[in-house]
Design a protein around this motif. Structure first.
Motif, short mmCIF file in Angstrom:
data_model
loop_
_atom_site.label_atom_id
_atom_site.label_comp_id
_atom_site.label_asym_id
_atom_site.label_seq_id
_atom_site.Cartn_x
_atom_site.Cartn_y
_atom_site.Cartn_z
N MET A 190 0.93 -1.18 -0.07
CA MET A 190 0.11 -0.08 -0.04
C MET A 190 1.00 1.29 0.03
O MET A 190 1.96 1.23 0.47
N SER A 191 0.35 2.39 -0.68
CA SER A 191 1.09 3.26 -0.67
C SER A 191 0.72 4.33 0.55
O SER A 191 -0.41 3.85 1.38
N GLU A 192 1.50 5.33 1.01
CA GLU A 192 1.10 6.10 2.12
C GLU A 192 -0.20 6.82 1.96
O GLU A 192 -0.73 7.39 2.98
N GLU A 193 -0.32 7.29 0.90
CA GLU A 193 -1.58 8.02 0.58
C GLU A 193 -2.80 7.30 0.78
O GLU A 193 -3.76 7.85 1.15
N THR A 194 -2.81 6.14 0.52
CA THR A 194 -4.20 5.30 0.95
C THR A 194 -4.29 4.71 2.37
O THR A 194 -5.37 4.29 2.87
N GLN A 195 -3.11 4.54 2.91
CA GLN A 195 -3.02 4.16 4.32
C GLN A 195 -3.45 5.12 5.17
O GLN A 195 -2.60 6.17 5.25
N GLN A 196 -4.39 5.02 6.11
CA GLN A 196 -4.76 5.97 7.00
C GLN A 196 -4.34 5.57 8.50
O GLN A 196 -4.39 4.26 8.69
N PRO A 197 -4.21 6.63 9.07
CA PRO A 197 -3.63 6.09 10.60
C PRO A 197 -4.65 5.58 11.37
O PRO A 197 -5.91 5.70 10.88
N SER A 198 -4.59 4.65 12.34
CA SER A 198 -5.58 4.01 12.89
C SER A 198 -6.32 4.50 13.99
O SER A 198 -7.42 4.53 14.05
N SER A 199 -5.88 5.69 14.58
CA SER A 199 -6.66 6.56 15.61
C SER A 199 -6.88 7.91 15.09
O SER A 199 -6.21 8.67 13.95
N ARG A 200 -7.96 8.45 15.52
CA ARG A 200 -8.35 9.73 15.18
C ARG A 200 -7.42 10.62 15.82
O ARG A 200 -7.35 11.59 15.04
N ILE A 201 -6.56 10.49 16.86
CA ILE A 201 -5.55 11.41 17.20
C ILE A 201 -4.43 11.29 16.23
O ILE A 201 -4.08 12.71 16.01
N GLU A 202 -3.91 10.51 15.75
CA GLU A 202 -2.95 10.42 14.70
C GLU A 202 -3.29 11.10 13.64
O GLU A 202 -2.59 11.93 13.08
N ARG A 203 -4.86 11.02 13.12
CA ARG A 203 -5.30 11.62 11.61
C ARG A 203 -5.24 13.07 12.26
O ARG A 203 -4.97 13.85 11.31
N ARG A 204 -5.51 13.47 13.30
CA ARG A 204 -5.64 14.98 13.70
C ARG A 204 -4.35 15.55 13.77
O ARG A 204 -4.22 16.71 13.36
N LYS A 205 -3.29 14.89 14.16
CA LYS A 205 -2.02 15.23 14.13
C LYS A 205 -1.30 15.49 12.67
O LYS A 205 -0.67 16.45 12.32
N GLN A 206 -1.83 14.59 11.84
CA GLN A 206 -1.38 14.92 10.35
C GLN A 206 -2.20 15.54 9.58
O GLN A 206 -1.67 16.25 8.53
N GLY A 207 -3.27 16.24 10.27
CA GLY A 207 -3.97 17.17 9.59
C GLY A 207 -5.23 16.78 8.47
O GLY A 207 -5.63 17.48 7.65
N LYS A 208 -5.31 15.40 8.55
CA LYS A 208 -6.37 15.01 7.47
C LYS A 208 -7.63 14.93 8.10
O LYS A 208 -7.85 14.80 9.35
N ARG A 209 -8.50 15.13 7.37
CA ARG A 209 -10.05 15.42 7.71
C ARG A 209 -10.45 14.16 7.69
O ARG A 209 -10.14 13.15 6.78
N SER A 210 -11.32 13.71 8.96
CA SER A 210 -11.63 12.40 8.99
C SER A 210 -13.43 12.81 8.62
O SER A 210 -13.84 13.62 9.40
#
Length: 119
Positions: free
Chosen positions: A1-21
Motif C-alpha cells: 500500500m502507498s502512504e496516501e491510501t493508508q490511514q492512521p489507525s486512531s483519530r488522534i493520529e489523523r488529527r496530528k497529520q491534519g487529515k480530515r476524517s
C-alpha cells in the motif's frame, strides 16, 4: 500500500497529520477548514508579545474539576439520601407514623410481614 491510501489507525493520529476524517455514513458533520500550508508571511493571529518571544500560542489541556470516582461517590450518597428522605416523607407525612420510626428495623419487619402474609 502507498502512504496516501493508508490511514492512521486512531483519530488522534489523523488529527496530528491534519487529515480530515469523515463519519462512516460519508456525510460531513461539521465544516472544518483544511490545513493551510506554511508560508513565509508572518502570522497575524498571535499576540505581539508571543511573536517577540518566538513561542507558540498556549493550548490548554482540558482537566476535570471533579474526578469520575468522586462523581460516582456523590451520586451514590445522593441516591441514599433521596431514598431516606422519601421513606421519611412516605411514612410520616403520608402515613401516620413518626419520622424517626422509619429507621427502626421493627418497622421494616412489620412492613415485610404485611406484604408477605397480606394481614
Amino acid at each position: 500500500m502507498s502512504e496516501e491510501t493508508q490511514q492512521p489507525s486512531s483519530r488522534i493520529e489523523r488529527r496530528k497529520q491534519g487529515k480530515r476524517s469523515f463519519p462512516p455514513s460519508g456525510r460531513i458533520m461539521a465544516q472544518t477548514k483544511p490545513p493551510q500550508e506554511e508560508s513565509e508571511e508572518p502570522r497575524t493571529d498571535r499576540a505581539p508579545d508571543e511573536e517577540e518571544r518566538g513561542t507558540k500560542p498556549r493550548r490548554f489541556a482540558r482537566t476535570r474539576l471533579i474526578p469520575i470516582w468522586l462523581r460516582l461517590i456523590i451520586i451514590a450518597v445522593l441516591m441514599a439520601a433521596s431514598l431516606a428522605i422519601g421513606a421519611v416523607v412516605g411514612y410520616s407525612a403520608i402515613g401516620d407514623g413518626r419520622w424517626l420510626d422509619v429507621f427502626r428495623p421493627s418497622t421494616w419487619q412489620h412492613i415485610l410481614d404485611f406484604v408477605e402474609k397480606g394481614t
